[in-house]
Design an enzyme around this catalytic site. Structure first.
Site, PDB file in Angstrom:
ATOM      1  N   TYR A 274      -1.844  -1.182  10.633  1.00 45.04           N
ATOM      2  CA  TYR A 274      -1.593  -1.616   9.030  1.00 45.04           C
ATOM      3  C   TYR A 274      -0.348  -0.897   8.686  1.00 45.04           C
ATOM      4  O   TYR A 274       0.394  -1.768   7.606  1.00 45.04           O
ATOM      5  CB  TYR A 274      -2.564  -0.843   8.596  1.00 45.04           C
ATOM      6  CG  TYR A 274      -3.178  -0.989   7.009  1.00 45.04           C
ATOM      7  CD1 TYR A 274      -3.676  -2.163   6.417  1.00 45.04           C
ATOM      8  CD2 TYR A 274      -2.604   0.086   6.010  1.00 45.04           C
ATOM      9  CE1 TYR A 274      -3.838  -2.286   5.269  1.00 45.04           C
ATOM     10  CE2 TYR A 274      -2.762  -0.241   4.744  1.00 45.04           C
ATOM     11  CZ  TYR A 274      -3.466  -1.407   4.304  1.00 45.04           C
ATOM     12  OH  TYR A 274      -3.877  -1.532   2.885  1.00 45.04           O
TER      13      TYR A 274
ATOM     14  N   SER B 132       0.872  -1.253   0.100  1.00 45.82           N
ATOM     15  CA  SER B 132      -0.143   0.080  -0.123  1.00 45.82           C
ATOM     16  C   SER B 132       0.948   1.187   0.044  1.00 45.82           C
ATOM     17  O   SER B 132       1.975   1.023   0.241  1.00 45.82           O
ATOM     18  CB  SER B 132      -0.837  -0.239   1.257  1.00 45.82           C
ATOM     19  OG  SER B 132      -1.282   1.228   1.346  1.00 45.82           O
TER      20      SER B 132
HETATM   21  N1  NAD Z   1      -8.891  -1.896  -1.529  1.00 44.46           N
HETATM   22  C1  NAD Z   1      -7.875  -0.814  -1.483  1.00 44.46           C
HETATM   23  O1  NAD Z   1      -7.930   0.460  -1.734  1.00 44.46           O
HETATM   24  C2  NAD Z   1      -6.404  -1.172  -1.348  1.00 44.46           C
HETATM   25  C3  NAD Z   1      -5.326  -0.212  -1.201  1.00 44.46           C
HETATM   26  C4  NAD Z   1      -4.056  -0.411  -0.916  1.00 44.46           C
HETATM   27  C5  NAD Z   1      -3.797  -1.916  -0.723  1.00 44.46           C
HETATM   28  N2  NAD Z   1      -4.641  -2.829  -0.593  1.00 44.46           N
HETATM   29  C6  NAD Z   1      -4.189  -3.925  -0.064  1.00 44.46           C
HETATM   30  O2  NAD Z   1      -4.671  -4.999  -0.917  1.00 44.46           O
HETATM   31  C7  NAD Z   1      -4.881  -6.170  -0.325  1.00 44.46           C
HETATM   32  C8  NAD Z   1      -6.286  -6.840  -0.637  1.00 44.46           C
HETATM   33  O3  NAD Z   1      -7.359  -5.758  -0.575  1.00 44.46           O
HETATM   34  P1  NAD Z   1      -8.899  -5.847  -1.190  1.00 44.46           P
HETATM   35  O4  NAD Z   1      -9.092  -4.357  -0.825  1.00 44.46           O
HETATM   36  O5  NAD Z   1      -8.768  -6.634  -2.182  1.00 44.46           O
HETATM   37  O6  NAD Z   1      -9.482  -6.436   0.057  1.00 44.46           O
HETATM   38  P2  NAD Z   1     -10.709  -7.510   0.451  1.00 44.46           P
HETATM   39  O7  NAD Z   1     -11.253  -7.243   1.746  1.00 44.46           O
HETATM   40  O8  NAD Z   1     -11.621  -7.387  -0.711  1.00 44.46           O
HETATM   41  O9  NAD Z   1      -9.893  -8.914   0.245  1.00 44.46           O
HETATM   42  C9  NAD Z   1      -9.026  -9.271   1.235  1.00 44.46           C
HETATM   43  C10 NAD Z   1      -8.934 -10.788   1.336  1.00 44.46           C
HETATM   44  O10 NAD Z   1      -8.193 -11.330   2.316  1.00 44.46           O
HETATM   45  C11 NAD Z   1      -8.752 -12.357   2.910  1.00 44.46           C
HETATM   46  N3  NAD Z   1      -8.384 -12.225   4.596  1.00 44.46           N
HETATM   47  C12 NAD Z   1      -8.650 -11.337   5.265  1.00 44.46           C
HETATM   48  N4  NAD Z   1      -8.064 -11.928   6.619  1.00 44.46           N
HETATM   49  C13 NAD Z   1      -7.744 -13.077   6.364  1.00 44.46           C
HETATM   50  C14 NAD Z   1      -7.169 -14.148   6.912  1.00 44.46           C
HETATM   51  N5  NAD Z   1      -6.730 -13.884   8.261  1.00 44.46           N
HETATM   52  N6  NAD Z   1      -6.652 -15.330   6.512  1.00 44.46           N
HETATM   53  C15 NAD Z   1      -7.053 -15.566   5.105  1.00 44.46           C
HETATM   54  N7  NAD Z   1      -7.520 -14.747   4.382  1.00 44.46           N
HETATM   55  C16 NAD Z   1      -7.902 -13.458   4.987  1.00 44.46           C
HETATM   56  C17 NAD Z   1     -10.466 -11.743   3.079  1.00 44.46           C
HETATM   57  O11 NAD Z   1     -11.372 -12.916   3.134  1.00 44.46           O
HETATM   58  C18 NAD Z   1     -10.432 -11.153   1.511  1.00 44.46           C
HETATM   59  O12 NAD Z   1     -10.942 -12.256   0.698  1.00 44.46           O
HETATM   60  C19 NAD Z   1      -4.670  -5.959   0.976  1.00 44.46           C
HETATM   61  O13 NAD Z   1      -3.392  -6.204   1.543  1.00 44.46           O
HETATM   62  C20 NAD Z   1      -4.791  -4.394   1.303  1.00 44.46           C
HETATM   63  O14 NAD Z   1      -4.144  -3.868   2.241  1.00 44.46           O
HETATM   64  C21 NAD Z   1      -5.833  -2.461  -0.873  1.00 44.46           C
END
Ligand code: NAD
Length: 249
Positions: free
Chosen positions: A144, A131
């Site tokens: 985070y 991120s």
């Molecule tokens: N969405 C954003 O704007 C954004 C921005 C920057 C970084 N990110 C990063 O991208 C990654 C994915 O984000 P996203 O928006 O697709 O999120 P999301 O919530 O749609 O997906 C995250 C997935 O991780 C799984 N997960 C969470 N805890 C878990 C655990 N303990 N064991 C196994 N699986 C687990 C969830 O079930 C989910 O399917 C994350 O690391 C997030 O920090 C997201």
């Protein structure tokens, strides 16, 4: 570029960015292991991409070790992530620990288990979805921010150690990406502030970005795919921002 014959482990692949990565890697011929704590959604994505679901709670480190014991993968997309918002002096220590377990300890356990196989085969790719909070701080996000900075460090170390074995390791550091989570957050913020989700996205979430649009999960997946391609053979130890110009400001 074909990934036929390669196995890709994607964590948090039941949703959002992880699911997009699973689809892209499978399209290029990789056998995808869809790791997630959400069994039903992981099963759906696995069926869609012709891969297999691996239901693991990454907060349970003993389970992570067990799951990795029977696995060989050439590509790891370390993507699963969670958030907890609180000021540092009010941050519950158990939540801080949980964020570090899921986002730092589990990726370390996965790398520790899978690197020997990659070294033996002379090829491996790690893509860590971090991120802009992996390179910049933020209020209310201590767990985070610390976890994402930690993964950036883990990635650099894997890059240095893996270089002589054909293993690369890179981070993708996005700003706000359009996922179900982001849409839901925008709707809830709009209700609280008497605004619209569109305004919350433009003025609040994208306040620091030059391009006032949410990033598409597929753009992250496309970059992940590039990092697994021969064209990225010498790209290692980096963190590539996908941030609409956020870090330029
Ligand atoms: N969405 C954003 O704007 C954004 C921005 C920057 C970084 N990110 C990063 O991208 C990654 C994915 O984000 P996203 O928006 O697709 O999120 P999301 O919530 O749609 O997906 C995250 C997935 O991780 C799984 N997960 C969470 N805890 C878990 C655990 N303990 N064991 C196994 N699986 C687990 C969830 O079930 C989910 O399917 C994350 O690391 C997030 O920090 C997201």
């Amino acid at each position: 570029m074909t990934l036929a014959g390669r196995t890709a482990l994607v964590t948090g692949a039941a949703s959002g960015i992880g699911a997009a990565c699973a689809r892209r890697l499978a399209e290029r011929g990789a056998e995808v292991v869809v790791l997630d704590v959400r069994a039903e959604d992981a099963g759906k994505v696995a069926a869609e991409v012709g891969g297999r679901a691996l239901v693991v709670d990454l907060a349970d480190l003993a389970s992570v070790d067990d799951a990795m014991a029977g696995l060989d993968a050439d590509i790891v997309v370390n993507n699963a992530g969670i958030q907890h918002l609180a000021l540092v002096h009010e941050f519950p220590p158990e939540e801080f620990g949980r964020l570090l377990d899921v986002m730092v300890q589990a990726p370390f356990r996965i790398a520790r288990a899978l690197l020997p196989g990659m070294y033996a085969r002379g090829w491996g790719r790690f893509v860590h979805v971090t991120s802009i909070r992996g390179v910049r701080g933020d209020r209310r996000k201590a767990g985070y921010v610390v976890a994402k900075h930690g993964v950036e460090g883990l990635s650099k170390t894997i890059a240095l150690e893996g270089a002589e074995h054909g293993v690369t390791s890179n981070c993708i550091s996005p700003a706000w990406v359009r996922t179900p989570l982001t849409d839901d957050l925008a709707r809830r913020q709009a209700d609280i502030h008497g605004s619209t989700p569109e305004r919350i996205v433009r003025d609040v979430m994208l306040g620091g970005a030059a391009i006032k649009e949410l990033i598409d999960a597929d753009e992250v997946a496309e970059l992940a795919l590039h990092l697994c391609s021969p064209a990225a053979r010498h790209t290692t130890g980096t963190s590539i921002p996908l941030d609409g110009g956020w870090l330029a400001g």
